[in-house]
Design a protein around this motif. Structure first.
Motif, mmCIF file in Angstrom:
data_model
loop_
_atom_site.group_PDB
_atom_site.id
_atom_site.type_symbol
_atom_site.label_atom_id
_atom_site.label_comp_id
_atom_site.label_asym_id
_atom_site.label_seq_id
_atom_site.Cartn_x
_atom_site.Cartn_y
_atom_site.Cartn_z
ATOM 1 N N TRP A 132 0.831 -1.204 0.000
ATOM 2 C CA TRP A 132 0.000 0.000 0.000
ATOM 3 C C TRP A 132 0.864 1.252 0.000
ATOM 4 C CZ3 TRP A 132 1.126 3.048 4.131
ATOM 5 C CH2 TRP A 132 1.674 2.426 5.258
ATOM 6 N N GLU A 133 0.256 2.346 -0.460
ATOM 7 C CA GLU A 133 0.887 3.664 -0.441
ATOM 8 C C GLU A 133 -0.136 4.690 0.039
ATOM 9 O OE1 GLU A 133 2.579 4.689 -4.188
ATOM 10 O OE2 GLU A 133 4.046 3.046 -4.178
ATOM 11 N N LEU A 134 0.284 5.510 0.990
ATOM 12 C CA LEU A 134 -0.550 6.571 1.552
ATOM 13 C C LEU A 134 0.040 7.916 1.143
ATOM 14 C CD1 LEU A 134 -2.855 7.431 3.531
ATOM 15 C CD2 LEU A 134 -1.153 7.292 5.369
ATOM 16 N N ASP A 135 -0.795 8.828 0.628
ATOM 17 C CA ASP A 135 -0.276 10.102 0.131
ATOM 18 C C ASP A 135 0.181 11.001 1.283
ATOM 19 O OD1 ASP A 135 -2.690 10.852 1.209
ATOM 20 O OD2 ASP A 135 -3.200 12.212 -0.412
ATOM 21 N N HIS A 137 -0.801 13.812 2.282
ATOM 22 C CA HIS A 137 -1.841 14.513 3.042
ATOM 23 C C HIS A 137 -2.670 13.556 3.901
ATOM 24 C CE1 HIS A 137 -0.812 18.000 0.674
ATOM 25 N NE2 HIS A 137 -1.095 17.363 -0.454
ATOM 26 N N PHE A 138 -2.348 12.266 3.855
ATOM 27 C CA PHE A 138 -3.055 11.241 4.623
ATOM 28 C C PHE A 138 -4.543 11.199 4.270
ATOM 29 C CE2 PHE A 138 0.207 12.414 8.094
ATOM 30 C CZ PHE A 138 1.183 11.668 7.451
ATOM 31 N N THR A 139 -4.842 11.330 2.989
ATOM 32 C CA THR A 139 -6.243 11.331 2.567
ATOM 33 C C THR A 139 -6.590 10.166 1.648
ATOM 34 O OG1 THR A 139 -5.694 12.781 0.700
ATOM 35 C CG2 THR A 139 -6.414 13.834 2.753
ATOM 36 N N ARG A 140 -5.589 9.547 1.018
ATOM 37 C CA ARG A 140 -5.882 8.506 0.030
ATOM 38 C C ARG A 140 -4.860 7.378 0.151
ATOM 39 N NH1 ARG A 140 -4.339 7.584 -5.246
ATOM 40 N NH2 ARG A 140 -3.040 9.448 -5.184
ATOM 41 N N THR A 141 -5.362 6.152 0.148
ATOM 42 C CA THR A 141 -4.509 4.968 0.235
ATOM 43 C C THR A 141 -4.721 4.101 -0.999
ATOM 44 O OG1 THR A 141 -4.725 4.979 2.653
ATOM 45 C CG2 THR A 141 -3.855 2.977 1.632
ATOM 46 N N GLN A 142 -3.646 3.839 -1.720
ATOM 47 C CA GLN A 142 -3.705 2.950 -2.881
ATOM 48 C C GLN A 142 -3.222 1.566 -2.459
ATOM 49 O OE1 GLN A 142 -4.845 3.770 -6.067
ATOM 50 N NE2 GLN A 142 -4.739 1.556 -6.380
ATOM 51 N N ILE A 143 -3.973 0.534 -2.859
ATOM 52 C CA ILE A 143 -3.694 -0.835 -2.428
ATOM 53 C C ILE A 143 -3.326 -1.699 -3.629
ATOM 54 C CG2 ILE A 143 -4.592 -2.859 -1.222
ATOM 55 C CD1 ILE A 143 -4.408 -0.539 0.609
ATOM 56 N N TRP A 144 -2.321 -2.560 -3.449
ATOM 57 C CA TRP A 144 -1.986 -3.611 -4.413
ATOM 58 C C TRP A 144 -2.172 -4.954 -3.712
ATOM 59 C CZ3 TRP A 144 0.114 1.105 -4.460
ATOM 60 C CH2 TRP A 144 0.331 1.731 -5.685
ATOM 61 N N TYR A 145 -3.010 -5.815 -4.300
ATOM 62 C CA TYR A 145 -3.288 -7.117 -3.702
ATOM 63 C C TYR A 145 -2.426 -8.196 -4.351
ATOM 64 C CZ TYR A 145 -7.399 -4.997 -1.560
ATOM 65 O OH TYR A 145 -8.233 -4.195 -0.825
ATOM 66 N N ARG A 146 -2.049 -9.179 -3.559
ATOM 67 C CA ARG A 146 -1.255 -10.293 -4.083
ATOM 68 C C ARG A 146 -2.157 -11.256 -4.850
ATOM 69 N NH1 ARG A 146 1.277 -14.374 0.122
ATOM 70 N NH2 ARG A 146 -0.927 -14.934 0.196
ATOM 71 N N SER A 147 -1.717 -11.598 -6.068
ATOM 72 C CA SER A 147 -2.459 -12.556 -6.872
ATOM 73 C C SER A 147 -1.952 -13.968 -6.590
ATOM 74 C CB SER A 147 -2.315 -12.224 -8.362
ATOM 75 O OG SER A 147 -0.954 -12.298 -8.753
ATOM 76 N N ARG A 148 -2.526 -14.948 -7.258
ATOM 77 C CA ARG A 148 -2.143 -16.337 -7.004
ATOM 78 C C ARG A 148 -0.712 -16.639 -7.424
ATOM 79 N NH1 ARG A 148 -7.460 -19.969 -8.696
ATOM 80 N NH2 ARG A 148 -8.865 -19.119 -7.081
ATOM 81 N N ASP A 149 -0.198 -15.896 -8.410
ATOM 82 C CA ASP A 149 1.184 -16.118 -8.847
ATOM 83 C C ASP A 149 2.160 -15.196 -8.115
ATOM 84 O OD1 ASP A 149 0.436 -13.733 -9.930
ATOM 85 O OD2 ASP A 149 0.980 -14.223 -11.999
ATOM 86 N N ASN A 150 1.719 -14.638 -6.969
ATOM 87 C CA ASN A 150 2.544 -13.784 -6.100
ATOM 88 C C ASN A 150 2.872 -12.427 -6.709
ATOM 89 O OD1 ASN A 150 2.604 -15.529 -3.938
ATOM 90 N ND2 ASN A 150 4.533 -16.492 -4.527
ATOM 91 N N ARG A 151 2.221 -12.059 -7.811
ATOM 92 C CA ARG A 151 2.367 -10.701 -8.332
ATOM 93 C C ARG A 151 1.367 -9.797 -7.622
ATOM 94 N NH1 ARG A 151 0.889 -9.506 -12.930
ATOM 95 N NH2 ARG A 151 -0.469 -11.291 -13.336
ATOM 96 N N PHE A 152 1.682 -8.497 -7.585
ATOM 97 C CA PHE A 152 0.811 -7.544 -6.912
ATOM 98 C C PHE A 152 0.028 -6.746 -7.951
ATOM 99 C CE2 PHE A 152 3.627 -8.689 -3.567
ATOM 100 C CZ PHE A 152 2.850 -8.592 -2.419
#
Length: 353
Positions: A132-135, A137-152
């Motif tokens: 994850w990455e938080l901007d 200003h602490f207002t928005r969080t971008q999420i990357w989820y792990r897939s079955r092949d371990n890629r995000f």
């Protein structure tokens, strides 16, 4: 490569002087190509050095033509058309070869970079479940989820700051402390939170993050990882229930139950029935041996018990004589078994009437 480029530049300068072409020679363009090759494939410092040498060559040729030492542009009519065409075709060919060489170098380093990135993502996928990455200003969080092949894979939507999400549940007092840590731009490790889904199911997570800064030292937010610990929490809860159940059974058992360290023969646990029947309190018994307490009623009973434990690592319903704290004798059926825990051997004994 450096020697070839430097030698080529010397030959170009010598030919321009010897034939009197000066700056008008068709091979002058090779100076730019040689400088480009050196800077792109060797190092920027050598490229700059060769560029300075090229500038010096051009200045010398210009001065020679200005001073009348060479014909310069007046010598060009003496050069045949085929020769000029061949020189220019060679220049185009060298440019093509130079481009292919640089492309090969770029492909090599880009391939190595992609390989390192794939390896990093694979290792990261083994250890964590989301990135994850938080901007700033602490207002928005971008999420990357792990897939079955371990890629995000990036999430289709961004989230608000954690404390603005009703789904997040902190341990008491940790939300304000977490917010203070973020405002202070300090890293945090293994922050335990709960994520309550709309269906009511709760995920237990460990969150870690570090502040991000750009090249100028300006704060750009946070980035970090999240690990799902549902299985760990379930195992801990099961262990807690088992320990509670076992503790209750031991405490309420009508039989005497003791736990002895085999290396020292000292009691490490006795239950309530032991204290009631023997008369010794837990404080008096734990850390001392049965011989120090004097609970054995006969030497024969003790020796037979020790022999069977040493031979079979267990005893079943062996009649043994004991005495209590005040010397009153009593007989019990003793059972025992030896087990190993964290590298140490223990003997669990039970005694019933």
């Amino acid at each position: 490569m450096v020697g070839v480029c430097a030698g080529g530049m010397v030959l170009i300068a010598a030919a321009a002087l010897a034939l009197g072409w000066g700056l008008n020679g068709p091979a002058i363009g090779f100076i730019a190509i040689l400088t480009f090759l050196t800077a792109a494939t060797v190092s920027a410092a050598l490229g700059i050095s060769l560029s300075a040498a090229g500038v010096l060559v051009l200045l010398v040729l210009a001065w020679a033509e200005y001073a009348g030492w060479i014909g310069g542009v007046t010598a060009l009519p003496n050069m045949s058309l085929p020769r000029r065409l061949v020189n220019l075709l060679v220049l185009v060919g060298v440019g093509l070869v130079s481009g292919l060489m640089v492309r090969r170098v770029f492909d090599h380093y880009l391939g190595a970079s992609r390989e390192r990135e794939a390896r990093f993502q694979g290792l990261l996928g083994i250890a964590v479940d989301t990135y994850w990455e938080l901007d700033e200003h602490f207002t928005r969080t971008q999420i990357w989820y792990r897939s079955r092949d371990n890629r995000f894979v990036p999430s289709a939507r961004s989230l608000k700051a954690p404390w603005d999400q009703t789904e997040w549940e902190y341990e008491p007092g940790r939300d304000q402390q977490h917010y203070a840590d973020l405002r202070a731009h300090v890293p945090f490790r293994d922050l335990r939170v709960r994520w309550r889904r709309p269906d009511g199911h709760v995920h237990h997570l460990l969150v870690s993050g570090e502040p991000r800064f750009d090249g100028g030292g300006r704060f750009r937010g946070y980035w970090g990882v999240t690990r799902n610990i549902d299985e760990l929490v379930a195992a801990q809860e099961a262990l807690r229930r088992s320990e509670t159940t076992l503790s209750t059974l031991v405490a309420t058992s009508p039989d005497m139950i003791t736990l002895t360290d085999m290396a020292t023969a000292r009691y490490v646990m006795v239950n309530d029935t032991f204290t009631r029947v023997s008369g010794f309190t837990r404080e008096e018994a734990i850390g001392r041996t049965s011989l120090e307490l004097g609970v054995w009623g006969s030497t024969e009973s003790r020796e037979e018990f020790i022999r069977r434990v040493a031979t079979d690592s267990r005893v079943q319903d062996l009649p043994c004589s004991f005495v209590d704290k005040w010397g009153r004798p009593f007989t019990l059926l003793v059972s025992a078994a030896v087990f190993e825990l964290e590298g140490r051997k223990y003997r669990c004994s039970t005694a019933a009437t």
